[in-house]
Design a protein around this motif. Structure first.
Motif, PDB file in Angstrom:
ATOM      1  N   ILE A  90       0.878  -1.188  -0.045  1.00 40.50           N
ATOM      2  CA  ILE A  90       0.139  -0.164  -0.140  1.00 40.50           C
ATOM      3  C   ILE A  90       1.121   1.225   0.298  1.00 40.50           C
ATOM      4  O   ILE A  90       0.027   2.408  -0.825  1.00 40.50           O
ATOM      5  CB  ILE A  90      -0.577  -0.382   1.389  1.00 40.50           C
ATOM      6  CG1 ILE A  90      -2.263  -0.967   1.428  1.00 40.50           C
ATOM      7  CG2 ILE A  90      -1.760   1.350   1.430  1.00 40.50           C
ATOM      8  CD1 ILE A  90      -3.153  -1.798   1.879  1.00 40.50           C
ATOM      9  N   GLU A  91       2.127   1.158   0.401  1.00 47.90           N
ATOM     10  CA  GLU A  91       3.352   2.818   0.521  1.00 47.90           C
ATOM     11  C   GLU A  91       3.894   2.918  -0.086  1.00 47.90           C
ATOM     12  O   GLU A  91       5.256   2.999  -0.813  1.00 47.90           O
ATOM     13  CB  GLU A  91       3.506   2.458   2.274  1.00 47.90           C
ATOM     14  CG  GLU A  91       2.953   2.055   3.411  1.00 47.90           C
ATOM     15  CD  GLU A  91       1.635   4.182   3.423  1.00 47.90           C
ATOM     16  OE1 GLU A  91       2.395   5.048   3.017  1.00 47.90           O
ATOM     17  OE2 GLU A  91       0.541   3.217   3.084  1.00 47.90           O
ATOM     18  N   ASN A  92       3.817   1.583  -1.403  1.00 48.00           N
ATOM     19  CA  ASN A  92       4.636   1.333  -2.746  1.00 48.00           C
ATOM     20  C   ASN A  92       6.758   1.297  -2.395  1.00 48.00           C
ATOM     21  O   ASN A  92       7.259   1.447  -3.050  1.00 48.00           O
ATOM     22  CB  ASN A  92       4.253   3.029  -3.188  1.00 48.00           C
ATOM     23  CG  ASN A  92       4.822   2.244  -5.317  1.00 48.00           C
ATOM     24  OD1 ASN A  92       4.813   0.916  -5.103  1.00 48.00           O
ATOM     25  ND2 ASN A  92       4.910   2.886  -5.643  1.00 48.00           N
ATOM     26  N   LEU A  93       6.309   0.235  -1.373  1.00 47.17           N
ATOM     27  CA  LEU A  93       8.020  -0.004  -0.617  1.00 47.17           C
ATOM     28  C   LEU A  93       8.373  -1.733  -1.835  1.00 47.17           C
ATOM     29  O   LEU A  93       7.946  -2.393  -2.181  1.00 47.17           O
ATOM     30  CB  LEU A  93       7.646  -0.514   0.537  1.00 47.17           C
ATOM     31  CG  LEU A  93       6.471   0.474   1.834  1.00 47.17           C
ATOM     32  CD1 LEU A  93       7.234   0.209   2.821  1.00 47.17           C
ATOM     33  CD2 LEU A  93       7.453   2.225   2.033  1.00 47.17           C
ATOM     34  N   SER A  94       9.739  -1.350  -1.746  1.00 48.48           N
ATOM     35  CA  SER A  94      10.721  -2.260  -2.053  1.00 48.48           C
ATOM     36  C   SER A  94      10.647  -3.704  -1.058  1.00 48.48           C
ATOM     37  O   SER A  94      11.180  -3.163  -0.065  1.00 48.48           O
ATOM     38  CB  SER A  94      11.313  -1.678  -2.715  1.00 48.48           C
ATOM     39  OG  SER A  94      12.294  -2.943  -3.165  1.00 48.48           O
ATOM     40  N   ILE A  95       9.953  -4.712  -1.783  1.00 48.09           N
ATOM     41  CA  ILE A  95       9.153  -5.788  -0.022  1.00 48.09           C
ATOM     42  C   ILE A  95      11.569  -6.878  -0.452  1.00 48.09           C
ATOM     43  O   ILE A  95      11.379  -6.989  -1.688  1.00 48.09           O
ATOM     44  CB  ILE A  95       9.037  -6.213  -0.054  1.00 48.09           C
ATOM     45  CG1 ILE A  95       7.643  -5.233   0.129  1.00 48.09           C
ATOM     46  CG2 ILE A  95       8.807  -7.673   0.705  1.00 48.09           C
ATOM     47  CD1 ILE A  95       6.174  -5.914  -0.537  1.00 48.09           C
TER      48      ILE A  95
END
Length: 350
Positions: free
Chosen positions: A119-124
């Motif tokens: 949702i926060e558009n993070l790189s996982i």
């Protein structure tokens, strides 16, 4: 054209299989819940509140954080209540990360971590658990860099039940002092493993817990966060003033005042039911992950047959594949009687 962010449109919703879960028709061994109803003390407290004529008023939280602090061995200012631990996870990720930041979420894991991160558009970054070696401590440490903003440590992990050594959690916290360490202790009552006593020493630690598991209250959504006082104050700036409903407060207070119903249940699950199930699996040479919690992740030769036979016997379990695509079943453990009923059905599958 959508009015919402493009990356959110492209996501998939987390949709756990809730349809048809009726505790009056099925033995529910699929969601790691308490398998018995809550105590009469909690029921009476909820009924009394409903009949008191106060439902039209906004929630008033009073000294609930002080009660939880006493239960946890923390300070009042180190506690924040949440709408289930899912809200705590979401708030911590939102408060810690900006779009494009990196987060480390070892897998396989509880899907809500990834959901909130996406949702926060993070790189996982996803180092892998293994059945043989457990939590990938060295891989996590190697993945930390200047872009890392948050590391998730589920203790124990879901679906595997893997417990993370305390020294490993603190080693990671020390290695990334400017990074939020989210330790999910939602099965704390089963393991008694915690880093709550290290909050003063490691201000980057945040802990989420819930009343949804051992306390048996998932339907009313009550959880809490433990962290340094300045972190709690920042999280309160995000959480709404009425996010936790008053019925949840009433039930939690009643549960904390009479914890014996939880302690007795935990003792039966961990000291009686779990050993019975593990012995049966060992006897039949069925592979399963070592677990510190109230569930086992097993990999029989015939998982589909087992699942269907259990369904036909009105017992629900959760299909869960591992990272290599091997089909497994995550099975919650309940009382001794329930576990013996489970094994009787499993015997037919062999």
């Amino acid at each position: 054209m959508s009015i919402f962010k493009s990356h959110i449109r492209q996501m998939g919703a987390y949709k756990p299989p809730l349809e048809g879960r009726n505790p009056h028709h099925h033995l529910l061994l699929d969601f790691n819940e308490r398998t018995l109803p809550v105590s009469k003390v909690i029921e009476d407290a909820l009924v009394d509140y409903i009949r008191d004529g106060s439902l039209q008023t906004y929630p008033f939280y009073g000294d609930i954080t002080a009660q939880l602090a006493d239960y946890c061995g923390a300070k009042d200012e180190q506690v924040m209540i949440t709408n289930g631990s899912d809200q705590g996870i979401d708030l911590i990720i939102r408060a810690s990360c900006r779009e494009g930041d990196e987060v480390i979420i070892p897998g396989p894991c509880f899907p809500m971590y990834n959901q909130c991160a996406m949702i926060e558009n993070l790189s996982i970054i996803e180092p892998a658990y293994t059945r043989e070696n457990g939590f990938p401590t060295e891989d996590v440490l190697a993945a930390i860099n200047d872009k890392t903003r948050l590391i998730v440590i589920a203790n124990p992990n879901n679906p595997s039940g893997t417990e993370v050594p305390r020294e490993d959690i603190l080693k990671i916290a020390a290695a990334a002092p400017d990074c939020t360490i989210l330790v999910d202790e939602c099965y704390f009552e089963y393991t008694k493993a915690t880093v709550c006593d290290a909050l003063d020493q490691y201000p980057n630690l945040t802990i989420t817990r819930t009343f949804s598991k051992t306390w048996g209250l998932p339907s009313i959504r009550f959880g809490y966060v433990l962290s340094a006082a300045e972190n709690i104050q920042a999280l309160l700036n995000i959480r709404g003033p009425y996010d936790v409903n008053q019925l949840a407060l009433v039930a939690a207070r009643a549960a904390l005042s009479h914890p014996e119903y939880t302690h007795e249940y935990v003792k039966e699950v961990m000291s009686v039911s779990k050993p019975i199930m593990e012995q049966w699996l060992d006897k039949h040479q069925i592979t399963y992950w070592p677990s510190a919690a109230n569930y086992l992740w097993l990999f029989p030769q015939n998982p589909e047959l087992m699942f269907n036979e259990l369904m036909a016997a009105h017992i629900l379990v959760r299909p869960k594949d591992d990272s290599d695509g091997n089909k497994g079943l995550r099975i919650t453990l309940g009382t001794q009687e329930q576990t013996e009923r489970l094994i009787q059905v499993l015997e037919r599958c062999l």
